[in-house]
Write an enzyme that holds these catalytic residues in place. Structure first.
Site, PDB file in Angstrom:
ATOM      1  N   ASP A  67      44.957  31.891  43.029  1.00 36.74           N
ATOM      2  CA  ASP A  67      45.181  33.324  43.274  1.00 36.74           C
ATOM      3  C   ASP A  67      46.536  33.757  42.720  1.00 36.74           C
ATOM      4  O   ASP A  67      47.477  32.958  42.654  1.00 36.74           O
ATOM      5  CB  ASP A  67      45.080  33.594  44.789  1.00 36.74           C
ATOM      6  CG  ASP A  67      44.844  35.066  45.086  1.00 36.74           C
ATOM      7  OD1 ASP A  67      44.531  35.831  44.158  1.00 36.74           O
ATOM      8  OD2 ASP A  67      44.990  35.442  46.260  1.00 36.74           O
ATOM      9  N   ARG A 127      46.086  42.995  33.805  1.00 35.25           N
ATOM     10  CA  ARG A 127      45.681  41.899  34.696  1.00 35.25           C
ATOM     11  C   ARG A 127      45.025  40.745  33.932  1.00 35.25           C
ATOM     12  O   ARG A 127      45.202  39.573  34.290  1.00 35.25           O
ATOM     13  CB  ARG A 127      44.717  42.423  35.768  1.00 35.25           C
ATOM     14  CG  ARG A 127      45.371  43.369  36.769  1.00 35.25           C
ATOM     15  CD  ARG A 127      44.343  43.893  37.777  1.00 35.25           C
ATOM     16  NE  ARG A 127      43.672  42.794  38.462  1.00 35.25           N
ATOM     17  CZ  ARG A 127      44.139  42.190  39.556  1.00 35.25           C
ATOM     18  NH1 ARG A 127      45.260  42.584  40.099  1.00 35.25           N
ATOM     19  NH2 ARG A 127      43.471  41.200  40.111  1.00 35.25           N
ATOM     20  N   HIS A 172      44.906  36.361  33.915  1.00 31.35           N
ATOM     21  CA  HIS A 172      43.753  35.445  33.946  1.00 31.35           C
ATOM     22  C   HIS A 172      43.811  34.474  32.765  1.00 31.35           C
ATOM     23  O   HIS A 172      43.480  33.297  32.896  1.00 31.35           O
ATOM     24  CB  HIS A 172      42.445  36.237  33.916  1.00 31.35           C
ATOM     25  CG  HIS A 172      42.258  37.126  35.110  1.00 31.35           C
ATOM     26  ND1 HIS A 172      42.493  36.691  36.401  1.00 31.35           N
ATOM     27  CD2 HIS A 172      41.890  38.433  35.220  1.00 31.35           C
ATOM     28  CE1 HIS A 172      42.255  37.686  37.241  1.00 31.35           C
ATOM     29  NE2 HIS A 172      41.901  38.751  36.558  1.00 31.35           N
ATOM     30  N   SER A 194      34.648  34.995  43.052  1.00 31.16           N
ATOM     31  CA  SER A 194      33.914  35.055  44.324  1.00 31.16           C
ATOM     32  C   SER A 194      32.800  36.093  44.227  1.00 31.16           C
ATOM     33  O   SER A 194      32.810  36.964  43.341  1.00 31.16           O
ATOM     34  CB  SER A 194      34.867  35.427  45.469  1.00 31.16           C
ATOM     35  OG  SER A 194      35.181  36.810  45.431  1.00 31.16           O
ATOM     36  N   ARG A 243      35.610  44.472  41.330  1.00 35.85           N
ATOM     37  CA  ARG A 243      36.745  44.803  40.448  1.00 35.85           C
ATOM     38  C   ARG A 243      36.297  45.679  39.270  1.00 35.85           C
ATOM     39  O   ARG A 243      35.109  45.736  38.968  1.00 35.85           O
ATOM     40  CB  ARG A 243      37.377  43.502  39.948  1.00 35.85           C
ATOM     41  CG  ARG A 243      37.967  42.715  41.100  1.00 35.85           C
ATOM     42  CD  ARG A 243      38.677  41.494  40.633  1.00 35.85           C
ATOM     43  NE  ARG A 243      39.263  40.800  41.772  1.00 35.85           N
ATOM     44  CZ  ARG A 243      40.288  39.968  41.707  1.00 35.85           C
ATOM     45  NH1 ARG A 243      40.845  39.709  40.530  1.00 35.85           N
ATOM     46  NH2 ARG A 243      40.756  39.395  42.785  1.00 35.85           N
ATOM     47  N   LEU A 276      36.767  12.276  36.735  1.00 39.69           N
ATOM     48  CA  LEU A 276      36.939  13.458  37.582  1.00 39.69           C
ATOM     49  C   LEU A 276      35.770  14.435  37.419  1.00 39.69           C
ATOM     50  O   LEU A 276      35.335  14.702  36.308  1.00 39.69           O
ATOM     51  CB  LEU A 276      38.233  14.173  37.175  1.00 39.69           C
ATOM     52  CG  LEU A 276      38.487  15.535  37.834  1.00 39.69           C
ATOM     53  CD1 LEU A 276      39.002  15.343  39.256  1.00 39.69           C
ATOM     54  CD2 LEU A 276      39.477  16.364  37.028  1.00 39.69           C
ATOM     55  N   ARG A 285      44.695  33.016  53.642  1.00 34.25           N
ATOM     56  CA  ARG A 285      43.320  33.259  54.082  1.00 34.25           C
ATOM     57  C   ARG A 285      42.364  32.500  53.173  1.00 34.25           C
ATOM     58  O   ARG A 285      42.758  32.011  52.119  1.00 34.25           O
ATOM     59  CB  ARG A 285      43.005  34.754  54.081  1.00 34.25           C
ATOM     60  CG  ARG A 285      43.217  35.453  52.741  1.00 34.25           C
ATOM     61  CD  ARG A 285      42.752  36.918  52.763  1.00 34.25           C
ATOM     62  NE  ARG A 285      43.168  37.611  51.563  1.00 34.25           N
ATOM     63  CZ  ARG A 285      44.258  38.391  51.475  1.00 34.25           C
ATOM     64  NH1 ARG A 285      45.030  38.573  52.527  1.00 34.25           N
ATOM     65  NH2 ARG A 285      44.558  38.982  50.326  1.00 34.25           N
TER      66      ARG A 285
HETATM   67  C1  IPE Z   1      39.862  34.685  46.047  1.00 29.56           C
HETATM   68  O1  IPE Z   1      40.877  35.514  45.605  1.00 29.56           O
HETATM   69  C2  IPE Z   1      38.870  34.451  44.962  1.00 29.56           C
HETATM   70  C3  IPE Z   1      39.351  33.633  43.855  1.00 29.56           C
HETATM   71  C4  IPE Z   1      40.514  33.073  43.750  1.00 29.56           C
HETATM   72  C5  IPE Z   1      38.388  33.441  42.806  1.00 29.56           C
HETATM   73  P1  IPE Z   1      40.837  37.099  45.823  1.00 29.56           P
HETATM   74  O2  IPE Z   1      42.049  37.633  45.174  1.00 29.56           O
HETATM   75  O3  IPE Z   1      39.535  37.660  45.398  1.00 29.56           O
HETATM   76  O4  IPE Z   1      40.913  37.212  47.407  1.00 29.56           O
HETATM   77  P2  IPE Z   1      41.423  38.392  48.329  1.00 29.56           P
HETATM   78  O5  IPE Z   1      40.717  39.643  47.905  1.00 29.56           O
HETATM   79  O6  IPE Z   1      42.899  38.509  48.139  1.00 29.56           O
HETATM   80  O7  IPE Z   1      41.090  37.962  49.713  1.00 29.56           O
HETATM   81  C1  IPE Z   2      42.896  35.183  41.095  1.00 36.60           C
HETATM   82  O1  IPE Z   2      43.876  36.110  40.764  1.00 36.60           O
HETATM   83  C2  IPE Z   2      41.764  35.157  40.099  1.00 36.60           C
HETATM   84  C3  IPE Z   2      40.520  35.756  40.599  1.00 36.60           C
HETATM   85  C4  IPE Z   2      40.308  36.196  41.800  1.00 36.60           C
HETATM   86  C5  IPE Z   2      39.443  35.842  39.670  1.00 36.60           C
HETATM   87  P1  IPE Z   2      43.760  37.608  41.206  1.00 36.60           P
HETATM   88  O2  IPE Z   2      43.102  38.360  40.112  1.00 36.60           O
HETATM   89  O3  IPE Z   2      43.124  37.758  42.523  1.00 36.60           O
HETATM   90  O4  IPE Z   2      45.291  38.017  41.281  1.00 36.60           O
HETATM   91  P2  IPE Z   2      45.984  38.938  42.369  1.00 36.60           P
HETATM   92  O5  IPE Z   2      45.625  38.393  43.706  1.00 36.60           O
HETATM   93  O6  IPE Z   2      45.436  40.308  42.159  1.00 36.60           O
HETATM   94  O7  IPE Z   2      47.434  38.838  42.078  1.00 36.60           O
HETATM   95 MG    MG Z   3      43.825  37.767  44.391  1.00 37.13          MG
END
Ligand code: IPE
Ligand code: IPE
Ligand code: MG
Length: 258
Positions: A38, A51, A55, A83, A89, A149, A212
Site C-alpha cells: 500500500d 498515481r 504503481h 482488491s 477507482r 518460491l 487494517r
Molecule cells: C488494499 O489497499 C488493497 C491492495 C493493496 C491491493 P487499499 O488502498 O485498497 O485499501 P484501503 O482502501 O486503504 O483500505
Molecule cells: C496500493 O497503493 C496499490 C493498490 C491498491 C492497487 P494505493 O494505490 O492504494 O496507494 P495509496 O494508498 O492511495 O497511497
Molecule cells: Mg491504498
C-alpha cells in the site's frame, strides 16, 4: 515500459545485505509471507506525479522483494495487488493496474523461470480483462514445473466474497452428497477457499501506515504475526523485509497455548 533492468544473476547484493541475509537465515524463516502493498498513490502525490507513476515504481519493488524472498528460502509470497473493492477507482487508474501484470511479467518472466519461481494467482478471474488474465496464465504455465518460491498474486481478491462463495460451494456439495455436516470442520472448510491446500501466512506485512486488513485473507490470517510500517510501498526495500523477519523471529507464537 519498465526501466532497463539487469537480469538477477547480474544484480549482486551489497556485502552488508549479504551479511544480514546470512544472520537472518540462521533462525526460522517464515514459510509464507503475505504483503499488503500500500501507498503507491501517496508516493506519487508527494512527488507531484500521477498515481500510476506510484504503481509503476511499486512494480519494481515486487521484483526486488521476490528475489530476496527466494534467496531467503521463503516458500510462498502472497502479494495483494488488486482488491475486489479497487474497481471503485477512476477508470484510467484501474486500466493501468490491469496492464501492470503484462508489463511486469513481460520483462520479468524469463528471470522468474530461471530462478525457479512459480507464479500463481488467487482472485476472481472472470472479471479480469482478457489481456490481464492471459499474461498471468502465460506466466503460470511457463513456471508450473518450478519448485522454488511460489509468487502468488492476489488479484481481484476479496476475502468476504471468498468466504461466502466457499459456503455456497459447501451447500452445493452437501446437496450432492459430497460432504456431510459431520465432515465439515475448519480443515475441510478451508479447502473451499482460494487458498485450498496451502498453509496460512506466518507473517503479514502492510506498508504505508494503514493499520487494517482491507478485506485481505480474513480466515487465513487468524494466527498470523502482523508487521506494519509507515514506509510507502515504492520505498520498501530489502532492509525492510529483513527487519520484518527479524521482528517475526523474536515473536512468540502460542496459537492459544501457553
Ligand atoms: C488494499 O489497499 C488493497 C491492495 C493493496 C491491493 P487499499 O488502498 O485498497 O485499501 P484501503 O482502501 O486503504 O483500505
Ligand atoms: C496500493 O497503493 C496499490 C493498490 C491498491 C492497487 P494505493 O494505490 O492504494 O496507494 P495509496 O494508498 O492511495 O497511497
Ligand atoms: Mg491504498
Amino acid at each position: 515500459m519498465l526501466d532497463k533492468m539487469k537480469p538477477w544473476k547480474n544484480t549482486k547484493n551489497s556485502s552488508v545485505l549479504r551479511d544480514k541475509i546470512e544472520v537472518i537465515k540462521e533462525q526460522s524463516i517464515p514459510a509464507h509471507v503475505a504483503i499488503i502493498m500500500d501507498g503507491n498513490g501517496r508516493w506519487a502525490k508527494k512527488r507531484a506525479l500521477p498515481r500510476i507513476a506510484g504503481h509503476h515504481e511499486g512494480m519494481k519493488v515486487v521484483r526486488k522483494i521476490t528475489k530476496l524472498a527466494n534467496q531467503l528460502g521463503i516458500k510462498r509470497l502472497t502479494l495483494y495487488a488488486f482488491s475486489t473493492e479497487n474497481w471503485k477507482r477512476p477508470k484510467t487508474e484501474v486500466d493501468y493496474l490491469m496492464k501492470l501484470p503484462e508489463e511486469f511479467l513481460g520483462t520479468f518472466l524469463p528471470e522468474l523461470v530461471e530462478e525457479n519461481v512459480r507464479v500463481e494467482m488467487m482472485g476472481y478471474k472472470e472479471s479480469l480483462p482478457s489481456h490481464t488474465l492471459k499474461a498471468i496464465e502465460r506466466a503460470m504455465n511457463a513456471t508450473k514445473e518450478n519448485n522454488g518460491l511460489v509468487l502468488n498474486f492476489a488479484l481481484n481478491y476479496g476475502s468476504r466474497a471468498e468466504i461466502v462463495d466457499g459456503v455456497k460451494r459447501v451447500l452445493d456439495d452437501y446437496k450432492r452428497g459430497i460432504i456431510s455436516e459431520e465432515m465439515l470442520n475448519e480443515d475441510s472448510f478451508s479447502t473451499y477457499l482460494m487458498t485450498k491446500n496451502t498453509p496460512d501466512p506466518d507473517l503479514l506485512i502492510r506498508t504505508s501506515g494503514e493499520i487494517r486488513l482491507s478485506n485481505f485473507m480474513l480466515w487465513q490470517l487468524a494466527y498470523t504475526e502482523f508487521w506494519f510500517t509507515d514506509v510507502l510501498w515504492p520505498d520498501f526495500n530489502e532492509n525492510h523485509l529483513l527487519e520484518a523477519i527479524e521482528v517475526y523471529q523474536n515473536r512468540q507464537r502460542r496459537f492459544g497455548g501457553v
